[in-house]
Design a protein around this motif. Structure first.
Motif, PDB file in Angstrom:
ATOM      1  N   PHE A  13     -18.320   0.876   2.304  1.00 26.61           N
ATOM      2  CA  PHE A  13     -17.198   0.863   1.214  1.00 26.61           C
ATOM      3  C   PHE A  13     -16.335  -0.342   1.130  1.00 26.61           C
ATOM      4  O   PHE A  13     -16.003  -0.895   0.539  1.00 26.61           O
ATOM      5  CB  PHE A  13     -16.743   1.890   1.421  1.00 26.61           C
ATOM      6  CG  PHE A  13     -16.014   2.261   0.040  1.00 26.61           C
ATOM      7  CD1 PHE A  13     -16.803   2.139  -1.145  1.00 26.61           C
ATOM      8  CD2 PHE A  13     -14.435   2.676   0.448  1.00 26.61           C
ATOM      9  CE1 PHE A  13     -15.178   2.876  -2.561  1.00 26.61           C
ATOM     10  CE2 PHE A  13     -14.138   3.054  -1.159  1.00 26.61           C
ATOM     11  CZ  PHE A  13     -14.198   2.772  -2.135  1.00 26.61           C
ATOM     12  N   GLY A  14     -15.503  -0.845   2.609  1.00 26.25           N
ATOM     13  CA  GLY A  14     -14.386  -1.855   2.387  1.00 26.25           C
ATOM     14  C   GLY A  14     -15.130  -2.671   1.855  1.00 26.25           C
ATOM     15  O   GLY A  14     -14.492  -4.210   1.140  1.00 26.25           O
ATOM     16  N   THR A  15     -16.511  -3.722   2.322  1.00 29.18           N
ATOM     17  CA  THR A  15     -16.873  -5.023   1.864  1.00 29.18           C
ATOM     18  C   THR A  15     -17.039  -5.065   0.509  1.00 29.18           C
ATOM     19  O   THR A  15     -16.670  -5.729  -0.139  1.00 29.18           O
ATOM     20  CB  THR A  15     -18.831  -4.937   2.607  1.00 29.18           C
ATOM     21  OG1 THR A  15     -18.307  -5.130   3.760  1.00 29.18           O
ATOM     22  CG2 THR A  15     -19.159  -6.097   2.586  1.00 29.18           C
ATOM     23  N   LEU A  16     -17.936  -3.262  -0.076  1.00 28.38           N
ATOM     24  CA  LEU A  16     -17.766  -3.810  -1.665  1.00 28.38           C
ATOM     25  C   LEU A  16     -16.567  -3.884  -2.391  1.00 28.38           C
ATOM     26  O   LEU A  16     -16.684  -4.671  -3.019  1.00 28.38           O
ATOM     27  CB  LEU A  16     -17.971  -2.373  -2.164  1.00 28.38           C
ATOM     28  CG  LEU A  16     -18.312  -1.498  -3.587  1.00 28.38           C
ATOM     29  CD1 LEU A  16     -19.151  -2.821  -4.157  1.00 28.38           C
ATOM     30  CD2 LEU A  16     -18.515  -0.614  -3.281  1.00 28.38           C
ATOM     31  N   ILE A  17     -14.894  -2.981  -1.349  1.00 28.42           N
ATOM     32  CA  ILE A  17     -14.214  -3.306  -2.515  1.00 28.42           C
ATOM     33  C   ILE A  17     -13.401  -4.604  -1.840  1.00 28.42           C
ATOM     34  O   ILE A  17     -12.927  -5.065  -3.133  1.00 28.42           O
ATOM     35  CB  ILE A  17     -12.907  -2.640  -1.849  1.00 28.42           C
ATOM     36  CG1 ILE A  17     -13.279  -0.903  -2.123  1.00 28.42           C
ATOM     37  CG2 ILE A  17     -11.836  -2.311  -1.824  1.00 28.42           C
ATOM     38  CD1 ILE A  17     -13.340  -0.309  -3.557  1.00 28.42           C
ATOM     39  N   ASP A  18     -13.579  -5.588  -0.353  1.00 26.54           N
ATOM     40  CA  ASP A  18     -13.147  -6.946  -0.975  1.00 26.54           C
ATOM     41  C   ASP A  18     -14.436  -7.935  -1.512  1.00 26.54           C
ATOM     42  O   ASP A  18     -13.494  -8.255  -2.340  1.00 26.54           O
ATOM     43  CB  ASP A  18     -13.549  -7.388   0.763  1.00 26.54           C
ATOM     44  CG  ASP A  18     -12.590  -6.716   1.241  1.00 26.54           C
ATOM     45  OD1 ASP A  18     -11.519  -6.029   1.182  1.00 26.54           O
ATOM     46  OD2 ASP A  18     -13.294  -6.926   3.022  1.00 26.54           O
ATOM     47  N   ALA A  19     -14.880  -8.021  -2.011  1.00 23.87           N
ATOM     48  CA  ALA A  19     -16.108  -8.532  -2.490  1.00 23.87           C
ATOM     49  C   ALA A  19     -15.923  -8.320  -4.273  1.00 23.87           C
ATOM     50  O   ALA A  19     -15.447  -9.064  -4.980  1.00 23.87           O
ATOM     51  CB  ALA A  19     -17.713  -7.810  -2.538  1.00 23.87           C
ATOM     52  N   SER A  20     -15.429  -6.988  -4.386  1.00 24.50           N
ATOM     53  CA  SER A  20     -14.837  -6.966  -5.953  1.00 24.50           C
ATOM     54  C   SER A  20     -13.642  -7.634  -6.712  1.00 24.50           C
ATOM     55  O   SER A  20     -13.537  -7.996  -7.013  1.00 24.50           O
ATOM     56  CB  SER A  20     -14.800  -5.129  -6.471  1.00 24.50           C
ATOM     57  OG  SER A  20     -13.804  -4.779  -6.024  1.00 24.50           O
ATOM     58  N   GLN A  21     -13.044  -8.015  -5.630  1.00 28.40           N
ATOM     59  CA  GLN A  21     -11.868  -8.814  -5.804  1.00 28.40           C
ATOM     60  C   GLN A  21     -12.217  -9.724  -5.770  1.00 28.40           C
ATOM     61  O   GLN A  21     -11.287 -10.707  -6.891  1.00 28.40           O
ATOM     62  CB  GLN A  21     -10.901  -8.893  -4.911  1.00 28.40           C
ATOM     63  CG  GLN A  21     -10.220  -7.461  -4.362  1.00 28.40           C
ATOM     64  CD  GLN A  21      -9.460  -6.423  -5.329  1.00 28.40           C
ATOM     65  OE1 GLN A  21      -8.945  -7.107  -5.804  1.00 28.40           O
ATOM     66  NE2 GLN A  21     -10.629  -4.750  -5.196  1.00 28.40           N
ATOM     67  N   ARG A  22     -12.794 -10.452  -6.010  1.00 33.14           N
ATOM     68  CA  ARG A  22     -13.852 -12.092  -6.236  1.00 33.14           C
ATOM     69  C   ARG A  22     -14.404 -11.532  -7.654  1.00 33.14           C
ATOM     70  O   ARG A  22     -14.459 -12.742  -8.416  1.00 33.14           O
ATOM     71  CB  ARG A  22     -14.339 -12.577  -5.334  1.00 33.14           C
ATOM     72  CG  ARG A  22     -13.886 -13.157  -4.047  1.00 33.14           C
ATOM     73  CD  ARG A  22     -14.371 -14.049  -2.840  1.00 33.14           C
ATOM     74  NE  ARG A  22     -15.159 -12.998  -2.166  1.00 33.14           N
ATOM     75  CZ  ARG A  22     -15.397 -11.410  -1.395  1.00 33.14           C
ATOM     76  NH1 ARG A  22     -13.220 -11.424  -0.528  1.00 33.14           N
ATOM     77  NH2 ARG A  22     -15.947 -10.911  -0.101  1.00 33.14           N
ATOM     78  N   GLN A  23     -15.655 -11.240  -7.550  1.00 38.06           N
ATOM     79  CA  GLN A  23     -16.005 -10.685  -8.790  1.00 38.06           C
ATOM     80  C   GLN A  23     -16.888  -9.658  -8.879  1.00 38.06           C
ATOM     81  O   GLN A  23     -16.372  -8.537  -7.917  1.00 38.06           O
ATOM     82  CB  GLN A  23     -17.768 -12.006  -8.357  1.00 38.06           C
ATOM     83  CG  GLN A  23     -18.742 -11.127  -7.984  1.00 38.06           C
ATOM     84  CD  GLN A  23     -19.309 -12.289  -7.700  1.00 38.06           C
ATOM     85  OE1 GLN A  23     -20.980 -12.841  -8.393  1.00 38.06           O
ATOM     86  NE2 GLN A  23     -19.769 -12.869  -6.317  1.00 38.06           N
TER      87      GLN A  23
END
Length: 108
Positions: A13-23
């Motif tokens: 989930f943390g990776t998902l949230i971080d990645a969603s900040q870029r695209q």
């Protein structure tokens, strides 16, 4: 756009949230897209603008300029909104109808 399975999204989930900040990230279940995760900023922008295809359709039907164009568009959108509300249609349903209509126009 990146894609992530629902299981990976749950486990990372943390990776998902971080990645969603870029695209935006498409989340799939059983190989089919089921959701899109995007940053809050991107969400705000997407809900406060008229989609390009809707703006193009309006400009084709209302070839006005300047203040007259703005006034005409606001009047037209207000009438559409009032009619939709009278018929019990929410914004999401109206957007689906517009998208369906545009897809139909592009096929012909």
């Amino acid at each position: 756009m990146l894609t992530m399975t629902s299981l990976a999204a749950q486990n990372q989930f943390g990776t998902l949230i971080d990645a969603s900040q870029r695209q935006p990230i498409v989340v799939t279940r059983r190989g089919r897209p089921v959701a899109v995760v995007l940053s809050y900023e991107d969400y705000q922008v997407s809900t406060q603008t008229i989609p390009f295809h809707v703006a193009a359709l309006i400009s084709e039907n209302y070839p006005l300029r300047g203040q007259e164009a703005g006034d005409s568009m606001r009047l037209h959108l207000s009438k559409m909104s009032n009619k939709a509300a009278q018929e019990g249609l929410g914004e999401d349903h109206v957007m689906r109808l517009l998208n369906d209509e545009l897809a139909c126009l592009h096929r012909h």
